[in-house]
Design a protein around this motif. Structure first.
Motif, PDB file in Angstrom:
ATOM      1  N   HIS A   1       1.490   7.074  -6.265  1.00 29.99           N
ATOM      2  CA  HIS A   1       0.353   7.892  -6.737  1.00 29.99           C
ATOM      3  C   HIS A   1       0.501   9.393  -6.567  1.00 29.99           C
ATOM      4  O   HIS A   1      -0.039  10.402  -6.920  1.00 29.99           O
ATOM      5  N   GLN A   2       1.166   9.622  -5.086  1.00 31.89           N
ATOM      6  CA  GLN A   2       1.151  10.891  -4.491  1.00 31.89           C
ATOM      7  C   GLN A   2       2.433  11.829  -4.528  1.00 31.89           C
ATOM      8  O   GLN A   2       2.397  12.710  -3.927  1.00 31.89           O
TER       9      GLN A   2
ATOM     10  N   GLN B   1       0.684  -1.233   0.024  1.00 30.90           N
ATOM     11  CA  GLN B   1       0.059  -0.298   0.020  1.00 30.90           C
ATOM     12  C   GLN B   1       0.842   1.235   0.005  1.00 30.90           C
ATOM     13  O   GLN B   1       0.659   2.198  -0.827  1.00 30.90           O
TER      14      GLN B   1
ATOM     15  N   ILE C   1       2.229   1.667  -3.502  1.00 30.56           N
ATOM     16  CA  ILE C   1       1.225   2.394  -4.335  1.00 30.56           C
ATOM     17  C   ILE C   1       1.020   4.112  -3.837  1.00 30.56           C
ATOM     18  O   ILE C   1       0.840   4.808  -4.710  1.00 30.56           O
TER      19      ILE C   1
END
Ligand code: ADP
Ligand code: ADP
Length: 233
Positions: free
Chosen positions: A85-86, A78, A81
């Motif tokens: 993404h951020q 997680q 990810i």
């Protein structure tokens, strides 16, 4: 909205029989579209803070929320990810893959995305256009100048449309003219709504940002705002 929310963060290392704090009691919020410099003496915790912000490193104490995600509650997958993404990272030494073209480098962060190759390529081309390098898409890094390489790295950081751009001395290897070109690019990205956080030891760059966070011995020593219209470098 608040994109970075640090509450009472500590980062400690066990050294022989002592606990050493690289960061301590650090509370800080950064909102969307802020333009922030992190400064402080060597060893004051700047890189540690940037690594915590980018979820490369986990705090030992306190709570961190990135774009609404409680980082401590995520497992490794997680976290990967969330980072992908951020967070867009930009390094002093560019960190481009030498055997890949500018376009292929910029496509890298999208490799694990479930999207057709054509869509990845289109996003990477759009990111290269944003940094003014459309005409260099097929060039290898060693065919580009330092400033152009850093533009490719910035395009790679932008391609995932991250919540934050994190730069670790991003102009540290560039001459003063190229530095001011790259800072102009950061200004443009800021004007377009990006949230930008730069670690720097250059006072000119700190003066150029809107907000300056100073660390000393891992603690927040100052958090100040510059005048609303920073001078060009
Ligand atoms: P800066 O970026 O401001 O120079 P750093 O964040 O790199 O500072 O380092 C802050 C302090 O934390 C330094 O004293 C450094 O030696 C220490 N430190 C950083 N990483 C580690 C580690 N993995 N183990 C032990 N100490 C570390
Ligand atoms: P955006 O803000 O662009 O929507 P998000 O990261 O919130 O990006 O979500 C994009 C996708 O990535 C979501 O579909 C979600 O499933 C996945 N994702 C994002 N963060 C995590 C995370 N921490 N753990 C698991 N999946 C995540």
């Amino acid at each position: 909205p608040v994109v970075i929310d640090l509450c009472d963060i500590g980062k400690s290392y066990q050294m022989a029989d002592e606990t050493f704090y690289a960061l301590r009691e650090l509370s800080l919020q950064i909102r969307q579209n802020e333009y922030v410099a992190i400064i402080g003496p060597s060893g004051s915790g700047k890189s540690t803070l940037l690594n915590v912000l980018g979820c490369l490193d986990m705090p030992s104490q306190g709570h961190y929320q990135l774009a609404g995600h409680k980082v401590a509650e995520l497992d490794e997958t997680q976290l990967a990810i969330l980072r992908n993404h951020q967070v867009g990272f930009i390094f002093q030494s560019f960190n481009l893959l030498p055997r890949m073209t500018a376009l292929q480098n910029v496509m890298q962060p999208l490799v694990y995305r479930l999207m057709p190759w054509r869509e990845r390529e289109a996003k990477a081309k759009a990111a290269l256009a944003k940094v003014g390098l459309s005409d260099k898409a097929g060039h290898l890094p060693n065919q580009l100048s330092g400033g152009q390489r850093q533009r490719v790295a910035i395009a790679r950081a932008l391609v995932t449309e991250p919540a934050i751009l994190l730069g670790d001395e991003p102009t540290g290897n560039l001459d003063s003219k190229t530095t001011s070109d790259i800072m102009q690019l950061f200004d443009d990205l800021h004007a377009q709504g990006h949230t930008i956080i730069l670690v720097t030891h250059e006072q000119d760059i700190a003066d150029h940002c809107q907000r300056v966070i100073r660390l000393i011995d891992g603690k927040l020593a100052a958090d100040s705002r510059n005048s609303p219209h920073p001078d060009k470098l």
